[in-house]
Structures are given as structure tokens and as C-alpha cells.
Scaffold this motif. Structure first.
Motif, PDB file in Angstrom:
ATOM      1  N   UNK A   1      -4.729   4.555  11.502  1.00  0.00           N
ATOM      2  CA  UNK A   1      -4.184   5.811  12.034  1.00  0.00           C
ATOM      3  C   UNK A   1      -2.709   5.651  12.362  1.00  0.00           C
ATOM      4  N   UNK A   2      -1.894   6.638  12.054  1.00  0.00           N
ATOM      5  CA  UNK A   2      -0.460   6.545  12.346  1.00  0.00           C
ATOM      6  C   UNK A   2      -0.183   6.465  13.828  1.00  0.00           C
ATOM      7  N   UNK A   3       0.910   5.823  14.179  1.00  0.00           N
ATOM      8  CA  UNK A   3       1.317   5.776  15.578  1.00  0.00           C
ATOM      9  C   UNK A   3       2.010   7.070  15.941  1.00  0.00           C
ATOM     10  N   UNK A   4       2.983   6.967  16.809  1.00  0.00           N
ATOM     11  CA  UNK A   4       3.733   8.160  17.188  1.00  0.00           C
ATOM     12  C   UNK A   4       4.587   8.612  16.019  1.00  0.00           C
ATOM     13  N   UNK A   5       4.207   9.741  15.415  1.00  0.00           N
ATOM     14  CA  UNK A   5       4.920  10.199  14.232  1.00  0.00           C
ATOM     15  C   UNK A   5       6.376  10.496  14.542  1.00  0.00           C
ATOM     16  N   UNK A   6       6.627  11.053  15.750  1.00  0.00           N
ATOM     17  CA  UNK A   6       7.996  11.387  16.098  1.00  0.00           C
ATOM     18  C   UNK A   6       8.860  10.134  16.152  1.00  0.00           C
ATOM     19  N   UNK A   7       8.323   9.059  16.750  1.00  0.00           N
ATOM     20  CA  UNK A   7       9.096   7.831  16.838  1.00  0.00           C
ATOM     21  C   UNK A   7       9.230   7.154  15.483  1.00  0.00           C
ATOM     22  N   UNK A   8       8.179   7.235  14.643  1.00  0.00           N
ATOM     23  CA  UNK A   8       8.289   6.690  13.286  1.00  0.00           C
ATOM     24  C   UNK A   8       9.384   7.403  12.508  1.00  0.00           C
ATOM     25  N   UNK A   9       9.435   8.709  12.630  1.00  0.00           N
ATOM     26  CA  UNK A   9      10.468   9.473  11.926  1.00  0.00           C
ATOM     27  C   UNK A   9      11.856   9.112  12.436  1.00  0.00           C
TER      28      UNK A   9
ATOM     29  N   UNK B   1      12.700   6.277  13.918  1.00  0.00           N
ATOM     30  CA  UNK B   1      12.985   4.904  13.498  1.00  0.00           C
ATOM     31  C   UNK B   1      13.490   4.877  12.062  1.00  0.00           C
ATOM     32  N   UNK B   2      12.820   5.609  11.184  1.00  0.00           N
ATOM     33  CA  UNK B   2      13.236   5.623   9.783  1.00  0.00           C
ATOM     34  C   UNK B   2      14.584   6.299   9.594  1.00  0.00           C
ATOM     35  N   UNK B   3      14.849   7.342  10.353  1.00  0.00           N
ATOM     36  CA  UNK B   3      16.163   7.987  10.274  1.00  0.00           C
ATOM     37  C   UNK B   3      17.267   7.002  10.644  1.00  0.00           C
ATOM     38  N   UNK B   4      17.053   6.263  11.747  1.00  0.00           N
ATOM     39  CA  UNK B   4      18.065   5.298  12.170  1.00  0.00           C
ATOM     40  C   UNK B   4      18.159   4.116  11.200  1.00  0.00           C
ATOM     41  N   UNK B   5      17.008   3.697  10.662  1.00  0.00           N
ATOM     42  CA  UNK B   5      17.022   2.616   9.669  1.00  0.00           C
ATOM     43  C   UNK B   5      17.801   3.042   8.434  1.00  0.00           C
ATOM     44  N   UNK B   6      17.596   4.288   7.985  1.00  0.00           N
ATOM     45  CA  UNK B   6      18.307   4.782   6.804  1.00  0.00           C
ATOM     46  C   UNK B   6      19.802   4.845   7.053  1.00  0.00           C
ATOM     47  N   UNK B   7      20.202   5.281   8.241  1.00  0.00           N
ATOM     48  CA  UNK B   7      21.628   5.349   8.584  1.00  0.00           C
ATOM     49  C   UNK B   7      22.228   3.945   8.604  1.00  0.00           C
TER      50      UNK B   7
ATOM     51  N   UNK C   1       0.853  -1.191   0.000  1.00  0.00           N
ATOM     52  CA  UNK C   1       0.000   0.000   0.000  1.00  0.00           C
ATOM     53  C   UNK C   1       0.890   1.242   0.000  1.00  0.00           C
ATOM     54  N   UNK C   2       0.324   2.402  -0.150  1.00  0.00           N
ATOM     55  CA  UNK C   2       1.138   3.619  -0.052  1.00  0.00           C
ATOM     56  C   UNK C   2       1.855   3.680   1.289  1.00  0.00           C
ATOM     57  N   UNK C   3       3.112   4.057   1.248  1.00  0.00           N
ATOM     58  CA  UNK C   3       3.896   4.125   2.486  1.00  0.00           C
ATOM     59  C   UNK C   3       3.333   5.201   3.395  1.00  0.00           C
ATOM     60  N   UNK C   4       3.283   4.886   4.697  1.00  0.00           N
ATOM     61  CA  UNK C   4       2.804   5.891   5.645  1.00  0.00           C
ATOM     62  C   UNK C   4       3.875   6.932   5.925  1.00  0.00           C
ATOM     63  N   UNK C   5       5.135   6.556   5.783  1.00  0.00           N
ATOM     64  CA  UNK C   5       6.238   7.508   5.960  1.00  0.00           C
ATOM     65  C   UNK C   5       7.474   6.941   5.280  1.00  0.00           C
ATOM     66  N   UNK C   6       8.292   7.802   4.727  1.00  0.00           N
ATOM     67  CA  UNK C   6       9.498   7.389   4.003  1.00  0.00           C
ATOM     68  C   UNK C   6      10.672   8.280   4.377  1.00  0.00           C
ATOM     69  N   UNK C   7      11.877   7.754   4.183  1.00  0.00           N
ATOM     70  CA  UNK C   7      13.112   8.514   4.424  1.00  0.00           C
ATOM     71  C   UNK C   7      14.158   8.043   3.411  1.00  0.00           C
ATOM     72  N   UNK C   8      14.891   8.954   2.790  1.00  0.00           N
ATOM     73  CA  UNK C   8      15.931   8.540   1.835  1.00  0.00           C
ATOM     74  C   UNK C   8      17.140   7.940   2.548  1.00  0.00           C
TER      75      UNK C   8
END
Length: 352
Positions: A100-108, A110-116, A75-82
Motif C-alpha cells: 500500500x502506498x504511503x503518504x501520497x502527498x509526501x511522495x509527490x 519528495x519526487x518533485x524535489x528530487x526532480x528539481x 517493479x512498476x513504479x508506484x509514482x513518477x515525476x519528469x
């Protein structure tokens, strides 16, 4: 770090969650996990599907929270990070959080750390972005003496995912190998390395029409393209196809040779002792005579050969009559034409 985390976690539950996310990825990076393991762990932490895509290879990894590959259409991604490496975007990570999205701050976070972490994995295990590769790795990937585990590891280090097709090309060229590789396989994984007097190109796609024209002497290339799925067998085929290349046909695909490929297996002594091959050797010092015969054998048409040679067809006919007498072959007969073509090819293989 753990003591600091304990003290900070008493301040705010959001801070506690953020620190746990950071510590989670620090642990993964210390353990030197690969991309599938990284996506699997992230999906479990986020409790939704997590994805990783690398632009260069087109590789996509999607893992569900149960640790399995996500099979449903995304499905369309709920949040993405390069994913960024050396200030270049090399891919994307995302979450597919339903409802409904969870904690947006934690999702962001999580994705930042996943991208790194994904960038670190690519830098550690992935290929350099240059087309030129370590010749030792390339040789390991195509050698018949390599076991499958060593071959798979070499291909992975070169940047070829297990599910990607692989073509092996043998090249002789005055142009740099990386330039040739970039031409025939633009925007897809491709690696090149010199091995002895032959260049090797490993590519996920090969556009035969994009090889530089003109042959080696004219600043182009001569190339043989393997057909087999196995890299070691494809390399053998590519080298065989390269031997059949000519100035008139500088790029040869092994599949196009058919039964002609059997000529490459004829022992050199047997070929030299053949009367037709020996006759070809006698006219080799006459470039015009040899070129006329080659053009006629390639086209099978007197008029077509005359057009390519920019001569009147009567002039070509006279040349071929004289050549036929020298060879002792009637070039006007289908059998004679076949004999001349086979002898010419065998002679070239001897002098390759």
C-alpha cells in the motif's frame, strides 16, 4: 528557516513532514551531490527504492534504502515525476514503493524535489545539450598525456557515463561537425570539436553508413574510426585510419586496415626512397592514369574497374599496360598487383 519550520511543524504533522522534505533536498543541493548520492539519499528518506533516468544517455540509477544499488528487476513504479530543464523533459524520477502506498502527498513532494535537484545536478555537472563541445575538454579526454582521473572527469563533463561505450572518430569535412555527429549517432550522446586541422567526434555509437557521401570535395566527409576501448589509443587509431581514406573509400575503420596499418609507421624518407613509391610519384601528374591504377588495385578485376570507370575493358587494359611499363611492374601478376597497391598507399600517406 529552522525557526519557521519549528513554528509551522506545530500546526500539522503533514506540514512538518513537507517542510522536512524541502529542507532535506535544500541541504543536498547545497552539498552539490551527484546523481547516485541523490538517489541513495532519496531512497533512505522514502524507505523504498528510488530511481533516476536520463533520456539523453539512457543512464538509469536505482538505489535501495540500505544505500546499495537495487539489483532486482524493477517493479512498476508506484509514482513518477519528469525531470525538466529549460522547459525540456530530460529524464524521470520515481519511487518503487511495495504494498500500500504511503503518504501520497509526501511522495509527490519528495519526487518533485528530487526532480528539481536532479535537474540542478545535470545543469551543473552534465553536458550542454549541443553536440559541439569545449575543445579543451575533448583534447583532455583523448590525449595520451592525460592521467586516468583527468580523462574520466573530462568524459563525465562531456556527458559520457563510465559504463557507456565510446568511439573516437577523426574527421575532415566541409559540413559542420555537429551535423556530422548528429547523423552518425542520432539520439545518443555525441560530442564534436575541432582540433588543429582535424575534427574530433566522440560518440557512443557510430553508424558508418550514415556518413555523408561524396568525400570532402563533394561536400561530404573523410573519416577514420578508432577501434580501441581507451580514448587516447582510439584517437591515434582514428587519425591513422583517416590517413588511409580516399575519395573512393572516404570512411575507414581502423580494424579494416589489418597489416596495412603498418605502412603508417614507415619513416617518410624510407618510403620516398622506395623505387615503387618513386614510380607512383612519377605518374601522379596524370590523374587519369592514377585513377585507373587505383580502381584496378581496389577491385583486382579488369572488368569491374572498367565498369566503375565507365570505360571499355580493352581501354582499361591498354592504360594498365602502359602504366605497368612506367612503373616497371607486371600488373597482371598477383605479386605485381600487390606491389602497386602498397606503393600507391605509401605514396598517399606521404602526401596526406
Amino acid at each position: 528557516m529552522e525557526a519557521l519550520a519549528l513554528r509551522l511543524s506545530q500546526l500539522d504533522s503533514q506540514v512538518e513532514g513537507a517542510i522536512r522534505v524541502i529542507m532535506f533536498y535544500d541541504t543536498l543541493m547545497r552539498r552539490r551531490v551527484d546523481l547516485p548520492a541523490l538517489a541513495r539519499a532519496s531512497a533512505g528518506l522514502a524507505e523504498c527504492v528510488a530511481g533516476i533516468r536520463l533520456h539523453g544517455t539512457g543512464r538509469v540509477i536505482r538505489m535501495s534504502p540500505d544505500g546499495r544499488e537495487a539489483s532486482a528487476s524493477p517493479p512498476p513504479a508506484s509514482s513518477t515525476t519528469p525531470i525538466t530543464l529549460d522547459e525540456e523533459e530530460i529524464g524521470t524520477v520515481w519511487l518503487e514503493r511495495p504494498g500500500p502506498p504511503g503518504s501520497l502527498d509526501l511522495d509527490e513532494l519528495l519526487l518533485d524535489r528530487l526532480a528539481i535537484a536532479a535537474a540542478a545536478v545535470v545543469e551543473r555537472y552534465g553536458p550542454a545539450r549541443t553536440t559541439m563541445a569545449d575543445p579543451a575538454l575533448v583534447e583532455l579526454a583523448i590525449s595520451a598525456d592525460s592521467d586516468e582521473a583527468a580523462r574520466a572527469r573530462a568524459l563525465r563533463l562531456l556527458g559520457f557515463a563510465a559504463d557507456l561505450p565510446l568511439h573516437v572518430v577523426a574527421v575532415r569535412s566541409q559540413l559542420p561537425l555537429d551535423q556530422v555527429g548528429g547523423l552518425i549517432c542520432p539520439a545518443r550522446p555525441v560530442k564534436a570539436a575541432p582540433l588543429a586541422d582535424v575534427g574530433v567526434i566522440l560518440a557512443t555509437t557510430v553508424d558508418q553508413a550514415r556518413f555523408p557521401a561524396g568525400g570532402v570535395r563533394a561536400g561530404g566527409v573523410r573519416a577514420g574510426i578508432g577501434a580501441a576501448e581507451s580514448p587516447d589509443r582510439s584517437w591515434r587509431e582514428a587519425r591513422t585510419a583517416l590517413r588511409f581514406s580516399t575519395p573512393r573509400q572516404p570512411v575507414v575503420h581502423y580494424d579494416s586496415l589489418g597489416a596495412l596499418a603498418l605502412l603508417a609507421q614507415v619513416p617518410n624518407d624510407a618510403a620516398r626512397d622506395n623505387a615503387d613509391v618513386a614510380a607512383i610519384a612519377r605518374i601522379a601528374d596524370s590523374p587519369g592514369e592514377l585513377e585507373t591504377l587505383d580502381t584496378y588495385c581496389s577491385t583486382g578485376s579488369l572488368r569491374r574497374a572498367a565498369d566503375l570507370l565507365h570505360l571499355h575493358h580493352s581501354s582499361v587494359a591498354r592504360r594498365l599496360e602502359q602504366t605497368g611499363k612506367t612503373l616497371g611492374i607486371d600488373l597482371t601478376e598477383p605479386t605485381g598487383l600487390l606491389r602497386a597497391r602498397l606503393a600507391l598507399t605509401a605514396w598517399r600517406l606521404l602526401n596526406d
